[in-house]
Design an enzyme around this catalytic site. Structure first.
Site, PDB file in Angstrom:
ATOM      1  N   HIS A  90      43.904  66.517  53.602  1.00  0.00           N
ATOM      2  CA  HIS A  90      43.721  66.270  52.957  1.00  0.00           C
ATOM      3  C   HIS A  90      44.800  66.034  51.776  1.00  0.00           C
ATOM      4  O   HIS A  90      43.813  67.358  51.101  1.00  0.00           O
ATOM      5  CB  HIS A  90      42.188  65.376  52.796  1.00  0.00           C
ATOM      6  CG  HIS A  90      41.837  64.651  51.817  1.00  0.00           C
ATOM      7  ND1 HIS A  90      41.357  63.584  52.204  1.00  0.00           N
ATOM      8  CD2 HIS A  90      41.621  64.740  49.670  1.00  0.00           C
ATOM      9  CE1 HIS A  90      41.172  62.397  50.672  1.00  0.00           C
ATOM     10  NE2 HIS A  90      41.270  63.627  50.449  1.00  0.00           N
ATOM     11  N   CYS A 136      39.370  61.450  43.078  1.00  0.00           N
ATOM     12  CA  CYS A 136      38.725  60.659  42.997  1.00  0.00           C
ATOM     13  C   CYS A 136      37.586  60.922  41.684  1.00  0.00           C
ATOM     14  O   CYS A 136      37.719  61.523  40.718  1.00  0.00           O
ATOM     15  CB  CYS A 136      38.171  63.021  42.688  1.00  0.00           C
ATOM     16  SG  CYS A 136      36.896  63.555  43.374  1.00  0.00           S
ATOM     17  N   ASN A 157      46.051  59.990  46.689  1.00  0.00           N
ATOM     18  CA  ASN A 157      46.345  60.899  48.252  1.00  0.00           C
ATOM     19  C   ASN A 157      47.720  60.735  48.492  1.00  0.00           C
ATOM     20  O   ASN A 157      48.574  59.729  47.319  1.00  0.00           O
ATOM     21  CB  ASN A 157      45.244  60.143  49.456  1.00  0.00           C
ATOM     22  CG  ASN A 157      44.726  60.297  49.181  1.00  0.00           C
ATOM     23  OD1 ASN A 157      43.355  59.330  48.982  1.00  0.00           O
ATOM     24  ND2 ASN A 157      43.938  61.206  49.236  1.00  0.00           N
ATOM     25  N   HIS A 177      46.400  65.650  48.077  1.00  0.00           N
ATOM     26  CA  HIS A 177      46.788  64.094  46.835  1.00  0.00           C
ATOM     27  C   HIS A 177      47.679  64.836  46.065  1.00  0.00           C
ATOM     28  O   HIS A 177      48.006  65.907  45.781  1.00  0.00           O
ATOM     29  CB  HIS A 177      45.303  64.466  45.966  1.00  0.00           C
ATOM     30  CG  HIS A 177      44.396  63.651  46.550  1.00  0.00           C
ATOM     31  ND1 HIS A 177      43.570  62.532  45.665  1.00  0.00           N
ATOM     32  CD2 HIS A 177      43.433  64.058  46.810  1.00  0.00           C
ATOM     33  CE1 HIS A 177      42.423  62.285  46.628  1.00  0.00           C
ATOM     34  NE2 HIS A 177      42.205  62.820  46.752  1.00  0.00           N
ATOM     35  N   ARG A 226      38.070  54.331  51.557  1.00  0.00           N
ATOM     36  CA  ARG A 226      37.177  54.765  51.039  1.00  0.00           C
ATOM     37  C   ARG A 226      37.803  55.758  50.005  1.00  0.00           C
ATOM     38  O   ARG A 226      37.432  55.001  48.934  1.00  0.00           O
ATOM     39  CB  ARG A 226      36.979  55.956  52.013  1.00  0.00           C
ATOM     40  CG  ARG A 226      35.916  55.800  51.666  1.00  0.00           C
ATOM     41  CD  ARG A 226      35.500  57.374  50.306  1.00  0.00           C
ATOM     42  NE  ARG A 226      36.524  58.668  50.907  1.00  0.00           N
ATOM     43  CZ  ARG A 226      36.783  59.776  50.776  1.00  0.00           C
ATOM     44  NH1 ARG A 226      36.325  59.328  49.380  1.00  0.00           N
ATOM     45  NH2 ARG A 226      37.332  60.537  50.956  1.00  0.00           N
ATOM     46  N   ASP A 227      38.910  56.512  49.763  1.00  0.00           N
ATOM     47  CA  ASP A 227      39.575  56.843  49.180  1.00  0.00           C
ATOM     48  C   ASP A 227      39.457  56.541  47.513  1.00  0.00           C
ATOM     49  O   ASP A 227      39.716  56.967  46.453  1.00  0.00           O
ATOM     50  CB  ASP A 227      40.474  58.763  49.003  1.00  0.00           C
ATOM     51  CG  ASP A 227      40.383  59.895  48.057  1.00  0.00           C
ATOM     52  OD1 ASP A 227      39.830  59.788  47.545  1.00  0.00           O
ATOM     53  OD2 ASP A 227      40.519  60.867  48.682  1.00  0.00           O
TER      54      ASP A 227
HETATM   55 ZN    ZN Z   1      40.814  62.628  48.178  1.00  0.00          ZN
END
Ligand code: ZN
Length: 305
Positions: free
Chosen positions: A207, A240, A249, A209, A16-17
């Site tokens: 979460h 992002c 991440n 990065h 996803r990210d």
């Molecule tokens: Zn993120």
């Protein structure tokens, strides 16, 4: 090392990210990556996001990806959503775990979903009711929790207020997103510490990065405070789309490699995760930031020549 948790739960967010910030890749490649990750022993996978296809074209096939995934009974799969409409789509196709994101910073929230943080929180209140009515759980992700690329510092009190509103509205957990890698161990210690004081029972996921190289150090700081839920992305995929200069991440295999050596069980088979990281590199067609993928695990022997 002071008392660390014996076991932590990782949520793999690469599909996803990571892929959300890449050029669109074919649906079957996304499915293959999620399937490879399902075989690594990782406990949670954020598989897709249900965002407007005009905003993020690379996630337009979320429902097709999800229907083709070979679901493992030992993995908790989830979908990220920006709003109630996205949550309805995720629930319709069978997700029973969703994450909704709201920025602690108004400016970032407006860039992201075109409304204020307060307006998003009103929508989330309704969304939580819809999720619960469908028998699903919903974690509220507070992004820019450690700083905003547009506003700079985000006060801890502001982050706690946003988290508090979400908890009061029935969130099943909170995740703090370090959207653009502005966290440092001291900021992690402060925010996690104050969160624990104010909401001692809240499930807390982090979460990070690795934008400024502090990703694993932040994890270690949080581990020392007993936090057991973390996001990470295979190969260090990620970014992002609304944050200039955002990078991946914290890398799953690097995190696993470090904490397992400290006696913290992740449930992840490192070799299988390295295989998935190779798959991720093939998929995006470039070298990913993973360090253990390059150097191998610390016990890998160099041939004497
Ligand atoms: Zn993120």
């Amino acid at each position: 090392m002071s008392d660390l948790p014996q076991r932590i739960s990782l949520r793999e967010v690469g599909p996803r990210d990571g892929l959300q910030n890449e050029a669109p890749v074919p649906t079957e490649s996304k499915v293959a990556l999620i399937d490879a990750l399902s075989r690594t022993g990782v406990g949670r996978i954020e598989a897709v996001s249900f965002v407007h296809p005009k905003a993020i074209p690379s996630m337009a096939d979320a429902a097709e990806v999800w229907s083709a995934v070979d679901k493992s009974a030992s993995v908790r799969y989830s979908a990220l959503v920006p709003n109630l409409r996205g949550a309805q789509r995720a629930l319709e196709v069978g997700f029973r775990e969703i994450e909704v994101v709201v920025s602690a910073s108004d400016t970032h929230n407006r860039k992201n979903v075109n409304r204020s943080t307060a307006e998003s929180l009103d929508d989330i209140s309704e969304l939580l009711q819809a999720a619960h009515a469908a028998g699903a759980t919903c974690q509220v992700i507070v992004s820019t929790a450690f700083g905003c690329p547009y506003e700079g510092e985000v006060p801890v009190s502001r982050v706690l207020d946003v988290a508090g509103r979400a908890m009061a509205d029935g969130a099943d957990g909170i995740s703090y997103g370090d959207t653009t890698g502005m966290a440092t161990p001291s900021r992690v210690t402060q925010l996690v510490g104050e969160t624990r004081m104010r909401f001692p029972d809240a499930g807390l996921n982090l979460h990070f990065h690795n934008t400024r190289g502090t990703g694993l150090a932040n994890v270690l700081a949080a581990l020392q405070l007993g936090v057991v839920d973390y996001d990470a992305s295979v190969g260090g995929l990620g970014g992002c789309p609304y944050a200039p200069g955002a990078t991946g991440n914290v890398c799953t295999e690097d995190l696993v490699h470090m904490v397992e050596d400290m006696g913290v069980d992740t449930g992840v088979d490192l070799d299988a995760m390295l295989d998935a990281a190779r798959e991720a590199e093939r998929l995006v067609g470039r070298t990913l930031p993973s360090q253990v993928l390059r150097a191998g695990p610390r016990t890998r022997l160099t041939p004497l020549t």
